[in-house]
Design an enzyme around this catalytic site. Structure first.
Site, mmCIF file in Angstrom:
data_model
loop_
_atom_site.group_PDB
_atom_site.id
_atom_site.type_symbol
_atom_site.label_atom_id
_atom_site.label_comp_id
_atom_site.label_asym_id
_atom_site.label_seq_id
_atom_site.Cartn_x
_atom_site.Cartn_y
_atom_site.Cartn_z
ATOM 1 N N PHE A 237 0.866 -1.267 -0.072
ATOM 2 C CA PHE A 237 -0.015 -0.066 -0.043
ATOM 3 C C PHE A 237 0.826 1.233 -0.017
ATOM 4 O O PHE A 237 1.586 1.305 0.714
ATOM 5 C CB PHE A 237 -0.824 -0.034 1.475
ATOM 6 C CG PHE A 237 -1.851 1.095 0.990
ATOM 7 C CD1 PHE A 237 -3.196 0.958 0.618
ATOM 8 C CD2 PHE A 237 -1.689 2.537 1.887
ATOM 9 C CE1 PHE A 237 -3.975 2.144 0.379
ATOM 10 C CE2 PHE A 237 -2.565 3.478 1.777
ATOM 11 C CZ PHE A 237 -3.812 3.434 0.962
ATOM 12 N N ASP B 117 9.294 2.645 1.753
ATOM 13 C CA ASP B 117 8.131 3.430 2.210
ATOM 14 C C ASP B 117 8.100 3.122 3.660
ATOM 15 O O ASP B 117 7.418 1.974 4.419
ATOM 16 C CB ASP B 117 6.840 2.802 1.481
ATOM 17 C CG ASP B 117 5.588 3.372 2.058
ATOM 18 O OD1 ASP B 117 5.565 4.214 3.011
ATOM 19 O OD2 ASP B 117 4.373 3.342 1.180
ATOM 20 N N LYS C 188 2.448 9.255 8.594
ATOM 21 C CA LYS C 188 1.739 8.860 9.754
ATOM 22 C C LYS C 188 2.040 9.502 11.039
ATOM 23 O O LYS C 188 1.682 10.522 11.436
ATOM 24 C CB LYS C 188 1.381 7.465 9.716
ATOM 25 C CG LYS C 188 0.606 6.971 8.449
ATOM 26 C CD LYS C 188 0.000 5.643 8.801
ATOM 27 C CE LYS C 188 -0.893 5.308 7.777
ATOM 28 N NZ LYS C 188 -0.822 4.774 6.554
HETATM 29 C C1 LIG Z 1 -0.958 5.230 5.017
HETATM 30 C C2 LIG Z 1 0.005 4.722 4.038
HETATM 31 C C3 LIG Z 1 0.393 5.692 2.898
HETATM 32 C C4 LIG Z 1 -0.609 6.575 2.414
HETATM 33 O O1 LIG Z 1 -0.630 7.811 3.566
HETATM 34 P P1 LIG Z 1 -1.786 8.798 3.172
HETATM 35 O O2 LIG Z 1 -1.257 10.042 4.419
HETATM 36 O O3 LIG Z 1 -2.994 8.107 3.618
HETATM 37 O O4 LIG Z 1 -1.599 9.454 1.925
HETATM 38 C C5 LIG Z 1 1.397 5.097 2.287
HETATM 39 N N1 LIG Z 1 2.110 4.225 2.504
HETATM 40 C C6 LIG Z 1 2.178 3.433 3.879
HETATM 41 C C7 LIG Z 1 3.009 2.206 3.996
HETATM 42 C C8 LIG Z 1 1.010 3.821 4.674
HETATM 43 O O5 LIG Z 1 0.696 3.003 5.547
#
Ligand SMILES: *Cc1c(COP(=O)(O)O)cnc(C)c1O
Length: 413
Positions: free
Chosen positions: A157, A242, A271
């Site tokens: 994700f 990420d 986050k």
């Molecule tokens: C939550 C998340 C995102 C997206 O972040 P947003 O602030 O919702 O755009 C991207 N990568 C990972 C691994 C995430 O957990």
């Protein structure tokens, strides 16, 4: 009984509660794009939140891994308030101190003086920056104009913008949005050989989560990130990690990739970075960062002063050696409690996974119902993937609260 709202139990005939009235307005005026739990939260402190009926909950999801120091942490409140009284926002047309102080911290943790930070407002934007950085570095710096493709992983994700949802190799997030941008290919997570087969003269970079969060809290197998690093080195590709969900101390190290002894070329953060205020960042080596000179990328709100001030206060507490040790210790407790639970409920609990204070319990069936019953039992958690219940507690959650949380969870199974 507000907790059955919108679920299988029919609405009571009693006069509508505050919660009923708020949810009714939400259903009329908010885009119905979220699967929201039928509760209206009005106040938070530490690992506790309260709803519109005055009911208290143990919050072990903490804004989906955003409020890493818990709700309304006094040091972060103080930093944000002070900045609110001083200067809110000037855009990136001008320099400002909080951004630079935050960048100093991020770059030092990423890899000494020879690195750079770019600020944005979310995880998706941070990943967009990674994608743009990789393409432009290959095209303009390394001189490989044909290298545009990014390898990502099934079950991953990376966000909801068109490019990041394309990087998100899960059909349920992509369906109906075609045509998706070109230049992304997918490999099974953890399968180094499959990645190797995808690498070619068109490949620019590999983008990977150290633990797949939304995909069901799945840590990378041992040696996987190191194998990707070798593959990138051998083929002149960038390794993009990420860290949006795993960064800022959540796993017991500042960045989760540090468990694997690899150095990425660039990472994305969001986050936990602002303890709940919206801020994201991309951090990269200077050599790679040269690919985005003046005018090539930007964000009006990126590095907003209030968010940056909150992020500095958050960083100093969340990444201190004491907090990292405590997070690792509490993570170990959570995993121990999970293992005991699995022992008592064999078959019902299929697996417990994660690292530090990112923890997932896979159940055999009915995961959404378990989440609903947890809420009825005063515990907030959420679903990651189809069958996994995710815990991403604040680092300030006490051992007692974690134990209590797992007791409520067991009762909800
Ligand atoms: C939550 C998340 C995102 C997206 O972040 P947003 O602030 O919702 O755009 C991207 N990568 C990972 C691994 C995430 O957990």
């Amino acid at each position: 009984m507000i907790e059955a709202r919108g679920e299988s139990v029919p609405a009571p005939a009693a006069a509508p509660t505050k919660t009923d009235r708020v949810i009714d307005r939400a259903k009329h005026h908010l885009l119905q794009n979220y699967k929201q739990q039928p509760v209206v939260l009005v106040k938070g402190q530490g690992a506790r939140v309260w709803d519109a009926e005055g009911r208290e909950y143990l919050d072990l999801i903490a804004g989906i891994a955003t409020c890493c120091l818990g709700h309304c942490h006094p040091a972060v409140v103080e930093a944000a308030k002070q900045q609110l009284d001083t200067l809110w926002h000037v855009s990136n047309v001008f320099y400002s101190e909080p951004q630079i102080q935050l960048a100093e911290r991020l770059t030092a943790a990423f890899g000494g003086a020879d690195s750079r930070a770019f600020f944005c407002n979310s995880g998706a934007e941070a990943n967009e920056a990674l994608i743009k950085l990789a393409r432009r570095w290959q095209h303009e710096v390394a001189g490989n104009r044909q290298r545009s493709e990014i390898i990502t992983f099934e079950g991953g994700f990376h966000g909801r913008t068109l490019a990041t949802v394309t990087a998100t190799a899960q059909p349920k997030y992509q369906a109906g949005f075609e045509p998706l941008p070109a230049g992304f290919v997918y490999a099974p997570y953890g399968d180094l050989e499959a990645v190797r087969r995808l690498v070619g003269p068109q490949t620019a970079a590999i983008l990977v989560e150290p633990i797949q969060g939304e995909g069901g809290v799945r840590p990378a197998p041992a040696g996987f990130l190191a194998g990707l690093r070798d593959l990138c080195d051998a083929n002149n590709l960038l390794l993009l990690i990420d860290e949006v969900q795993t960064g800022i101390g959540r796993t017991g190290k500042i960045f989760a990739y540090q468990h694997d002894g690899v150095q990425p070329d660039a990472i994305s953060l969001a986050k936990s970075l602002g303890n709940g205020l919206p801020i994201g960042a991309m951090v990269c080596s200077d050599a790679v960062g040269k690919a985005l000179p003046s005018g090539t990328h930007g964000s009006t709100f990126g590095g907003n002063l209030v968010a940056a001030a909150a992020a500095i206060a958050t960083w100093d507490l969340a990444t201190s050696p004491q907090m990292l040790a405590s997070t690792a210790e509490k993570g170990a407790l959570l995993h121990e409690l999970g293992a005991q639970l699995k022992g008592r409920k064999p078959g019902r609990v299929v697996d417990c996974r994660g690292k530090g204070l990112l923890f997932g319990v896979e159940v055999d069936t009915g995961a959404a119902e378990v989440v609903a019953r947890c809420r009825q039992n005063g515990l907030l958690v959420n679903l990651a993937g189809e069958k996994t219940i995710r815990f991403a507690p604040a680092y300030v959650t006490s051992s007692h609260e974690l134990t209590e949380g797992l007791t409520r969870f067991e009762r909800s199974l």
